[in-house]
Each structure stands twice: as C-alpha cells, then as structure tokens.
Design a protein around this motif. Structure first.
Motif, mmCIF file in Angstrom:
data_model
loop_
_atom_site.group_PDB
_atom_site.id
_atom_site.type_symbol
_atom_site.label_atom_id
_atom_site.label_comp_id
_atom_site.label_asym_id
_atom_site.label_seq_id
_atom_site.Cartn_x
_atom_site.Cartn_y
_atom_site.Cartn_z
ATOM 1 N N HIS B 10 9.755 117.686 -85.307
ATOM 2 C CA HIS B 10 11.078 117.512 -84.715
ATOM 3 C C HIS B 10 11.686 118.881 -84.457
ATOM 4 C CE1 HIS B 10 10.545 113.601 -86.728
ATOM 5 N NE2 HIS B 10 11.297 113.124 -85.763
ATOM 6 N N VAL B 12 15.419 120.447 -82.956
ATOM 7 C CA VAL B 12 16.757 120.261 -82.401
ATOM 8 C C VAL B 12 17.227 121.614 -81.895
ATOM 9 C CG1 VAL B 12 19.120 119.531 -82.859
ATOM 10 C CG2 VAL B 12 17.220 118.395 -84.033
ATOM 11 N N THR B 82 16.791 125.318 -72.243
ATOM 12 C CA THR B 82 16.711 123.864 -72.327
ATOM 13 C C THR B 82 17.925 123.171 -71.719
ATOM 14 O OG1 THR B 82 17.559 124.080 -74.583
ATOM 15 C CG2 THR B 82 15.178 123.775 -74.324
ATOM 16 N N LEU B 84 19.810 119.122 -71.246
ATOM 17 C CA LEU B 84 19.910 117.841 -71.947
ATOM 18 C C LEU B 84 18.758 116.911 -71.582
ATOM 19 C CD1 LEU B 84 23.751 117.137 -71.608
ATOM 20 C CD2 LEU B 84 22.537 117.955 -73.628
ATOM 21 N N SER B 87 15.269 116.496 -73.377
ATOM 22 C CA SER B 87 15.088 115.744 -74.619
ATOM 23 C C SER B 87 14.023 114.675 -74.407
ATOM 24 C CB SER B 87 16.401 115.083 -75.035
ATOM 25 O OG SER B 87 17.374 116.049 -75.344
ATOM 26 N N GLN B 108 9.214 115.805 -81.237
ATOM 27 C CA GLN B 108 10.426 115.190 -80.710
ATOM 28 C C GLN B 108 11.459 116.295 -80.487
ATOM 29 O OE1 GLN B 108 11.204 111.764 -79.900
ATOM 30 N NE2 GLN B 108 12.803 112.955 -78.887
ATOM 31 N N LEU B 109 11.769 116.570 -79.236
ATOM 32 C CA LEU B 109 12.741 117.612 -78.890
ATOM 33 C C LEU B 109 14.079 116.964 -78.569
ATOM 34 C CD1 LEU B 109 13.441 120.573 -78.232
ATOM 35 C CD2 LEU B 109 12.751 120.089 -75.873
ATOM 36 N N SER B 110 15.092 117.401 -79.266
ATOM 37 C CA SER B 110 16.455 116.918 -79.003
ATOM 38 C C SER B 110 17.302 118.102 -78.566
ATOM 39 C CB SER B 110 17.050 116.288 -80.255
ATOM 40 O OG SER B 110 16.299 115.162 -80.663
ATOM 41 N N VAL B 111 17.855 118.032 -77.380
ATOM 42 C CA VAL B 111 18.707 119.088 -76.842
ATOM 43 C C VAL B 111 20.151 118.607 -76.902
ATOM 44 C CG1 VAL B 111 19.190 120.592 -74.885
ATOM 45 C CG2 VAL B 111 16.840 119.822 -75.321
#
Lengths: 114, 112
Positions: B10, B12, B82, B84, B87, B108-111
C-alpha cells in the motif's frame, strides 16, 4: 479491435452447480486465450488457457470451450464450490514477440453459495 | 514456486508527489509489464519492457510515467507528479518467452 467483451458482470451459483462465463473478441490475430482468477487484494492468477486451434480444454473442474468461427470462448466451472468465489477475467494475447500483451475482459464476480 | 514480488503493498501519497512502485520479477523471465486496475474495473495494460527498453505503452502511460530496470532484479514504475485519477492497484507481471504472464499481488496506490 483490441477489446475483449465479457459477460455476465456478476454471477451467483449454488454449491455444486455449473458456472459459465462468456467472452467474445474481434481481432482474429489473437492467438492465446487465458482465464485468470483473482481473489480480493491479490493479483490475477492464471487458471487455464487455450489456443485457437483447439475447441476445448479441460483441467479438473475447469473447462474452456472455444468457438473460433464465432470468436467466442467460455469458462465452465463444474461442481462449483464456495472457494471458487472470486473475480474471473478472460483475456487474449495480442501482438507478437517483444510487443505481445494481454488484453483483459471486464471481469465476472462469481459468488458460490453454500 | 517462484513469484513476482511487489513493494509496498500500500502506498498513500499527496497529489503532485512522486511515487516509485517496485517489483522483483521472476528471475529467469525476460519480459516485464505494468498493469493497473481501478477499483471494480478491468485490468488495463500500461507498459511492456524487454531488453532494457520499452516495447509498447498504452495511451495511459503518458510523460508522467516511467519504468526502469536499475539492476538485474528490480523493475520499477515511477509516477512523477501523481494525480487523483492515478489511484489504483498497480500490478507488475513478468513472463518467459511464451505468453504465460505471472502477476504480483499488486501495490494499492491512493492519491489524496
């Protein structure tokens, strides 16, 4: 056309039943058709694959049926089990040599009820 | 059994930041790939890599993306700034000469 179309989007089957997922393609240059199984939080894992010179391939409870003239192929899961609950992707191999890549269908979420 | 290893599982990040996703392909494989999967959608091809150069890239793989094989074992995907919409779950994959593609478990990339 580089698309692979998959249906249904979701499927609910009772334990012991047969699950059937269908895919269709346009590009006759595709020459390898795998099915991948994906569990939540995991990467796709190769389940079974077929080449267009074969009409059917069976591995255990999993069978691919391939209709070259119709440009369609399907996955049959016999005696479906709760552990088969996952997302299934059909795919097709496009290109050759260095430029080959898998093109995926949209996925089918299978739920097998106990 | 050999497997494709991805780190981190993961990530973030803040919008506009650079991220590097790392992969260790299976050791005797020659072809390397990055795919991504936006939540609930299909797995999409980003880029393929062979003999230390990009073989093919999709329209998603714009100038913000780059790949590198810095040594004999690692394969990285860099996103320079990056957004949004970046993600997603990013999958690394590798294959020997035949068409059988092996995927890692993904990052899992969350921007934000």
């Amino acid at each position: 056309q580089q698309q692979v179309k998959q249906s249904p989007q979701s499927l609910i089957v009772q334990k012991g039943g047969i699950s059937i997922i269908n895919c269709a393609y346009e590009n006759t240059a595709f020459d390898y058709f795998p099915w991948y199984q994906q569990f939540p939080g995991k990467g796709p894992a190769l389940l079974i694959a077929i080449r267009p010179d074969v009409s059917e391939k069976k591995e255990g409870r999993f069978t691919i049926s391939f209709n070259k003239s119709a440009k369609q192929f399907s996955l049959h899961i016999m005696d479906s089990q709760p552990g088969d609950s996952a997302t299934y992707f059909c795919a097709a191999w496009g290109g050759s040599g260095n430029t080959g890549k898998l093109i995926f269908g949209q996925g089918t979420t299978l739920q097998v009820k106990p | 059994e050999p497997e494709v290893t991805q780190t981190p599982s993961h990530q973030v990040t803040q919008m506009g930041q650079e991220v590097i996703l790392r992969c260790v392909p299976i050791s005797n494989h020659l072809y390397f790939y990055w795919y991504r999967q936006i939540l609930g959608q299909k797995v999409e091809f980003l880029v393929s890599f062979y003999n230390n150069e990009i073989s093919e890239k999709s329209e998603i793989f714009d100038d913000q993306f780059s790949v590198e094989r810095p040594d004999g074992s690692n394969f990285t995907l860099k996103i320079r700034s990056t957004k949004l919409e970046d993600s997603a779950m990013y999958f690394c994959a590798s294959r020997p000469d035949p068409q059988k593609l092996f995927f890692g478990s993904g990052t899992q990339l969350s921007v934000l």
